[in-house]
Design an enzyme around this catalytic site. Structure first.
Site, PDB file in Angstrom:
ATOM      1  N   CYS A 105       0.911  -1.318   0.173  1.00 42.77           N
ATOM      2  CA  CYS A 105      -0.040   0.030   0.045  1.00 42.77           C
ATOM      3  C   CYS A 105       0.945   1.042  -0.028  1.00 42.77           C
ATOM      4  O   CYS A 105       0.412   2.380  -0.621  1.00 42.77           O
ATOM      5  CB  CYS A 105      -0.879   0.202   1.262  1.00 42.77           C
ATOM      6  SG  CYS A 105      -2.104  -1.278   1.162  1.00 42.77           S
ATOM      7  N   ARG A 122      -4.478   6.397  -1.650  1.00 40.28           N
ATOM      8  CA  ARG A 122      -4.835   4.890  -1.811  1.00 40.28           C
ATOM      9  C   ARG A 122      -5.212   4.554  -0.023  1.00 40.28           C
ATOM     10  O   ARG A 122      -6.026   3.506  -0.181  1.00 40.28           O
ATOM     11  CB  ARG A 122      -3.888   4.196  -2.203  1.00 40.28           C
ATOM     12  CG  ARG A 122      -3.980   2.526  -2.266  1.00 40.28           C
ATOM     13  CD  ARG A 122      -3.077   1.837  -2.735  1.00 40.28           C
ATOM     14  NE  ARG A 122      -3.250   0.283  -3.083  1.00 40.28           N
ATOM     15  CZ  ARG A 122      -2.348  -0.801  -3.367  1.00 40.28           C
ATOM     16  NH1 ARG A 122      -1.235  -0.233  -3.902  1.00 40.28           N
ATOM     17  NH2 ARG A 122      -2.842  -1.915  -3.500  1.00 40.28           N
TER      18      ARG A 122
END
Length: 304
Positions: free
Chosen positions: A197, A243
């Site tokens: 991530c 994100r």
């Protein structure tokens, strides 16, 4: 009339000079035999993970970039041949390949292909041909898997920074969120900010996206290109924050299964779309700034 039709049909075949490709057939065959097992290992190991899944895409784009320059690489004057430097680089690449293959250093094994290609082009085609494909060879570096020690050293502070910024933004927006290291607590859920991530590989992927954008757009202004290249780093960080925030909000509203399931992949699409939009927006801002700077430049004296 039949003669003109025949000439038209023969024209595409006449434009292809197979003699210029024949000397490269042993080289292509040798590269395939040498690096075929390496590609198989990459596809079945590191490229099959979320962290480095961008490797095949980078390789495909690099091959496409080289194919775009095939006329300059094969048909045009290749420039001054550098056989000594070229063969020295070929030997160096072979040494790195042997060491990486025998000692299971995939970083050295995969990275040797770039050195090998540079040496081959220098020895067989010359400096001008190498300059025509330099960006494609540089772009291939983004497909090389980094050593785990380097990744672990640089990824942790990046994840901490991304987690902190995401927490501060969501807290300011009124969400019940707290942070403990790289662990985000929002409502009844706990989310661990993983390497995929906000890690070093994600940053490298976004850097590759930004550099590809610069190469495709090809601005004439050096200031504009340099400014965009510098802005790619904060843009990549911002896209990572977006994100993580997206995944956090998906989990908060739709539950843990949604966050870890299909929508997790959707958040990856959000990452690259947001990065691309930020790059385009930054390009527009830099363009306005460059134009404004030109408007305010003093007039040059015109000779009579």
């Amino acid at each position: 009339m039949d003669y003109s039709i025949q000439r038209y049909m023969m024209k595409p075949h006449a434009a292809i000079d197979h003699r210029k490709w024949l000397p490269w057939l042993p080289v292509i065959l040798g590269m395939a035999l040498m690096y075929g097992p390496t590609l198989f290992d990459l596809f079945t190991t590191v490229w099959n993970t979320d962290e480095q899944g961008h490797g095949p895409l980078v390789l495909a784009i690099a091959i496409w970039l080289i194919w775009r320059r095939k006329e300059e690489l094969f048909d045009a004057d290749g420039g001054t041949l550098r056989p000594v430097s070229g063969f020295a680089l070929i030997l160096l690449a072979a040494f790195f390949y042997f060491l990486g293959r025998t000692q299971d250093y995939l970083f050295m094994e995969a990275g040797s292909v770039v050195i090998m290609l540079v040496g081959l082009v220098l020895a067989l085609r010359g400096t001008k041909a190498l300059l025509s494909i330099w960006f494609a060879l540089f772009f291939m570096l983004f497909m090389v898997p980094l050593p785990n020690s380097v990744v672990d050293l640089l990824t942790q502070p990046m994840k901490m920074a991304v987690s902190y910024v995401a927490e501060q933004i969501l807290f300011a927006a009124g969400y019940p969120i707290a942070r403990s290291g790289v662990m985000l607590h929002i409502g009844p859920y706990q989310l661990l900010v993983a390497d995929a991530c906000a890690g070093l590989h994600t940053l490298f992927t976004l850097e590759a996206l930004g550099l590809l954008y610069l190469n495709v757009v090809r601005h004439a202004s050096a200031i504009r290109n340099i400014s965009l290249a510098i802005l790619i780093v904060p843009i990549s960080f911002t896209a990572n924050v977006i994100r993580v925030m997206t995944l956090t909000l998906i989990t908060y509203y739709l539950g843990d299964e949604a966050g870890q399931g299909f929508l997790h992949g959707f958040a990856g699409m959000v990452l690259f779309l947001s990065a691309l939009m930020l790059i385009i927006a930054a390009d527009s801002v830099v363009r306005v700034g460059v134009r404004a700077g030109k408007v305010h430049e003093p007039f040059e004296a015109v000779p009579k």
